[in-house]
Design an enzyme around this catalytic site. Structure first.
Site, PDB file in Angstrom:
ATOM      1  N   LEU A  21       0.828  -1.205   0.000  1.00 27.00           N
ATOM      2  CA  LEU A  21       0.000   0.000   0.000  1.00 27.00           C
ATOM      3  C   LEU A  21       0.862   1.255   0.000  1.00 27.00           C
ATOM      4  CD1 LEU A  21      -2.726  -1.157   2.544  1.00 27.00           C
ATOM      5  CD2 LEU A  21      -2.909  -1.055   0.049  1.00 27.00           C
ATOM      6  N   GLY A  76       0.120   1.454  -4.772  1.00 30.76           N
ATOM      7  CA  GLY A  76      -0.834   0.483  -4.269  1.00 30.76           C
ATOM      8  C   GLY A  76      -2.008   1.110  -3.552  1.00 30.76           C
ATOM      9  N   LYS A  99       5.936  -2.356 -20.572  1.00 29.58           N
ATOM     10  CA  LYS A  99       6.154  -1.311 -19.560  1.00 29.58           C
ATOM     11  C   LYS A  99       7.621  -0.904 -19.511  1.00 29.58           C
ATOM     12  CE  LYS A  99       5.141   1.394 -16.059  1.00 29.58           C
ATOM     13  NZ  LYS A  99       6.272   1.491 -15.169  1.00 29.58           N
ATOM     14  N   HIS A 102       8.161   1.376 -22.370  1.00 32.56           N
ATOM     15  CA  HIS A 102       7.471   2.620 -22.010  1.00 32.56           C
ATOM     16  C   HIS A 102       8.373   3.502 -21.148  1.00 32.56           C
ATOM     17  CE1 HIS A 102       5.281   4.810 -18.823  1.00 32.56           C
ATOM     18  NE2 HIS A 102       4.335   5.036 -19.712  1.00 32.56           N
ATOM     19  N   ASN A 103       9.011   2.894 -20.149  1.00 29.60           N
ATOM     20  CA  ASN A 103       9.865   3.683 -19.266  1.00 29.60           C
ATOM     21  C   ASN A 103      11.134   4.146 -19.963  1.00 29.60           C
ATOM     22  OD1 ASN A 103       7.900   3.036 -17.399  1.00 29.60           O
ATOM     23  ND2 ASN A 103       9.338   2.540 -15.785  1.00 29.60           N
ATOM     24  N   GLU A 142      10.131   7.122 -21.807  1.00 27.01           N
ATOM     25  CA  GLU A 142       9.973   8.194 -20.815  1.00 27.01           C
ATOM     26  C   GLU A 142      11.316   8.853 -20.512  1.00 27.01           C
ATOM     27  OE1 GLU A 142       9.409   7.682 -16.222  1.00 27.01           O
ATOM     28  OE2 GLU A 142       7.463   7.378 -17.202  1.00 27.01           O
ATOM     29  N   TYR A 143      12.375   8.039 -20.376  1.00 24.59           N
ATOM     30  CA  TYR A 143      13.711   8.588 -20.134  1.00 24.59           C
ATOM     31  C   TYR A 143      14.084   9.585 -21.237  1.00 24.59           C
ATOM     32  CZ  TYR A 143      15.137   5.074 -16.597  1.00 24.59           C
ATOM     33  OH  TYR A 143      15.271   4.297 -15.474  1.00 24.59           O
TER      34      TYR A 143
END
Length: 288
Positions: free
Chosen positions: A8, A12, A161, A164-165, A168-169
């Protein structure tokens, strides 16, 4: 539907709240915060068969420990979901281990950060059709319209993913370099105003630019922020895969190296360059 959320933290907790807002019943386990369960075994007991346990814990040792413990607790037909930033090769191996015990394993790339609660999370799912179908109401509740996709078999979710990252960089580095040049120019530019301008109608407008405009509005000179940029591994894995497949990624690779450079108080490579210029040309050096 009923779901178990393990972890969490910032992601989360936001995902749990968004699911509950959509009417789903989320049981939780996190040893560091108030939860519905005090152990993974108790969490499993709070779920209904077939059970679905979603891990939102740091990639690496903690993910592996949690996964292995769940393998010993859950029963055939149940599903384990890894929503963290695990290496897709590890996800392929975990899917095979789960299958040996009659369990399902889904690797789910999640993007959205702390804004996901309000804006929705992009959900990239890898795994078998049956558990994906069972969890589709959960994926759709987490994502904005058009923000969920079953991208392929085991490992595909975390692979997409990862890329994707890496992208993003590159995007972040391009903005960083452009604003660095404007900050160094002869013009007394209001960089926050420029960022705000580019958000409207410009071909470089994006959510990242929205966030940069917000940061510059809060701190126009970014004086409260040190230029130290960490990486959580996905950029490295992206470059490694590019090398493996002989796919050129010059922008993403340079962006990754720029992050490495940001962590050096003083570059030894720069000292070598300065020493060489002094040796072959007698150029002056700045003494420590």
């Amino acid at each position: 539907m009923k779901l178990g959320m393990i972890g969490l933290g910032r992601m989360g907790s936001g995902m749990t709240e968004r699911l509950e807002q959509a009417g789903h019943n989320v049981m939780t386990y996190d040893p560091n915060v108030a939860s519905t369960a005090e152990s993974l075994e108790e969490l499993a007991g709070q779920l209904e068969s077939p059970r679905h346990a979603w891990m939102m814990v740091p990639a690496g040792k903690i993910t592996e420990q949690t996964f292995q413990e769940l393998l010993g607790i859950l029963e055939p037909g149940d599903a384990i979901v890894d929503g963290g930033n695990s290496n897709f090769r590890h996800s392929q191996r975990r899917a095979a281990e789960a299958r040996e015990k009659g369990l399902f394993f889904l690797d789910v790339g999640v993007s959205g950060g702390i804004w996901g609660l309000r804006e929705g999370f992009a959900i990239m799912v890898g795994g078998e059709e049956e558990p994906v179908g069972r969890l589709e109401p959960v994926f759709e509740a987490l994502a904005p319209e058009g923000g969920y996709l079953h991208v392929g078999p085991a490992g595909a979710g975390h692979f997409v993913k990862m890329v994707h990252n890496g992208v993003e960089y590159g995007l972040m580095q391009a903005y960083a370099e452009g604003f660095d040049l404007m900050e160094a120019s002869e013009f007394d530019l209001d960089l926050g105003a420029v960022a705000e301008l580019w958000r409207h109608g410009s071909v470089v407008r994006s959510w990242l630019l929205d966030l940069l405009a917000r940061a510059l509005a809060d701190d126009p000179e970014l004086e409260t922020i040190r230029g130290y940029v960490e990486d959580s591994g996905e950029g490295r894995w992206t470059v490694e895969e590019a090398i493996e497949h002989a796919v050129p990624l010059p922008v993403i690779t340079a962006a990754l190296y720029a992050r490495f450079a940001s962590r050096e108080d003083e570059s030894f490579a720069a000292k070598v360059n300065a020493a060489l210029r002094n040796q072959f040309g007698g150029h002056q050096v700045k003494r420590a």
